[in-house]
Write an enzyme that holds these catalytic residues in place. Structure first.
Site, PDB file in Angstrom:
ATOM      1  N   ASN A 124      41.382  39.776  33.094  1.00 52.85           N
ATOM      2  CA  ASN A 124      40.322  39.557  32.102  1.00 52.85           C
ATOM      3  C   ASN A 124      40.415  40.607  31.001  1.00 52.85           C
ATOM      4  O   ASN A 124      40.800  41.763  31.230  1.00 52.85           O
ATOM      5  CB  ASN A 124      38.932  39.531  32.749  1.00 52.85           C
ATOM      6  N   ILE A 125      40.094  40.168  29.797  1.00 52.89           N
ATOM      7  CA  ILE A 125      40.170  41.021  28.603  1.00 52.89           C
ATOM      8  C   ILE A 125      38.834  40.898  27.886  1.00 52.89           C
ATOM      9  O   ILE A 125      38.529  39.843  27.307  1.00 52.89           O
ATOM     10  CB  ILE A 125      41.308  40.561  27.671  1.00 52.89           C
ATOM     11  N   GLU A 126      38.037  41.947  27.963  1.00 51.81           N
ATOM     12  CA  GLU A 126      36.692  41.879  27.374  1.00 51.81           C
ATOM     13  C   GLU A 126      36.692  42.321  25.919  1.00 51.81           C
ATOM     14  O   GLU A 126      37.685  42.852  25.399  1.00 51.81           O
ATOM     15  CB  GLU A 126      35.732  42.721  28.226  1.00 51.81           C
ATOM     16  N   GLU A 181      41.755  33.980  34.553  1.00 48.02           N
ATOM     17  CA  GLU A 181      42.403  32.674  34.732  1.00 48.02           C
ATOM     18  C   GLU A 181      42.900  32.142  33.396  1.00 48.02           C
ATOM     19  O   GLU A 181      44.002  31.588  33.300  1.00 48.02           O
ATOM     20  CB  GLU A 181      41.415  31.661  35.336  1.00 48.02           C
TER      21      GLU A 181
HETATM   22  N1  THU Z   1      35.665  36.787  34.914  1.00 48.68           N
HETATM   23  C1  THU Z   1      36.937  36.319  35.096  1.00 48.68           C
HETATM   24  O1  THU Z   1      37.910  36.945  34.663  1.00 48.68           O
HETATM   25  N2  THU Z   1      37.089  35.175  35.792  1.00 48.68           N
HETATM   26  C2  THU Z   1      36.071  34.420  36.296  1.00 48.68           C
HETATM   27  O2  THU Z   1      36.300  33.343  36.791  1.00 48.68           O
HETATM   28  C3  THU Z   1      34.693  34.926  36.240  1.00 48.68           C
HETATM   29  C4  THU Z   1      34.481  36.111  35.381  1.00 48.68           C
HETATM   30  C5  THU Z   1      35.491  38.017  34.150  1.00 48.68           C
HETATM   31  C6  THU Z   1      34.878  37.813  32.795  1.00 48.68           C
HETATM   32  C7  THU Z   1      34.277  39.157  32.519  1.00 48.68           C
HETATM   33  O3  THU Z   1      35.262  40.008  31.941  1.00 48.68           O
HETATM   34  C8  THU Z   1      33.932  39.692  33.884  1.00 48.68           C
HETATM   35  O4  THU Z   1      34.644  38.885  34.819  1.00 48.68           O
HETATM   36  C9  THU Z   1      32.458  39.651  34.210  1.00 48.68           C
HETATM   37  O5  THU Z   1      31.929  38.385  33.985  1.00 48.68           O
END
Ligand code: THU
Length: 130
Positions: A44-46, A57
């Site tokens: 994940n990349i915020e 994903e």
């Molecule tokens: N997140 C994912 O990477 N995949 C998911 O299926 C659910 C949530 C991440 C998004 C965000 O960076 C962090 O988890 C918290 O929601």
């Protein structure tokens, strides 16, 4: 779960180490197995503008599709920072992204490092397709 599944789950956990998650501190990794046997990972990349963030994903599927994959056999997802969560399941948007590429199986790592297997049909019934 087969050994292959365990390998994919381990790759998802490893990928989570690359997460950029300074806002949620919730590192998620994913590993995609394409129909051609290639594996792609992502995290994940915020973003400070929260909706501009990417889930693990979406990153992994995007990387796979960019490399030519059009059919996803399976995806493993792992969160390494949520011991209080039973398991980190793909969000709704990611389920739809997985649907686009015909994903068959979804492996979700649980907090106690077990791995659960689901069909995408089970996680996203009545899939929207054009
Ligand atoms: N997140 C994912 O990477 N995949 C998911 O299926 C659910 C949530 C991440 C998004 C965000 O960076 C962090 O988890 C918290 O929601």
């Amino acid at each position: 779960m087969t050994t292959d599944d365990e390998t994919l789950a381990a790759m998802a956990r490893e990928a989570a180490l690359g997460a950029y998650a300074p806002y949620s501190n919730f590192r998620v990794g994913a590993a995609v197995l394409g129909a051609d046997g290639r594996i792609f990972t992502g995290a994940n990349i915020e973003n400070a503008a929260y909706p501009a963030s990417n889930c693990a994903e979406a990153t992994a599927v995007g990387t796979a599709v960019s490399a030519g994959v059009r059919q996803v056999e399976k995806i493993a997802v792992a969160c390494i920072d949520a011991p209080s969560l039973d398991a980190a399941y793909p969000c709704g948007r990611c389920r739809q992204i997985l649907s686009e590429f015909g994903t068959q199986r979804v492996l979700v790592t649980t907090a106690d490092s077990d791995t659960r297997e689901h069909s995408l049909e089970e996680l996203l019934p009545h899939q929207f397709k054009l």
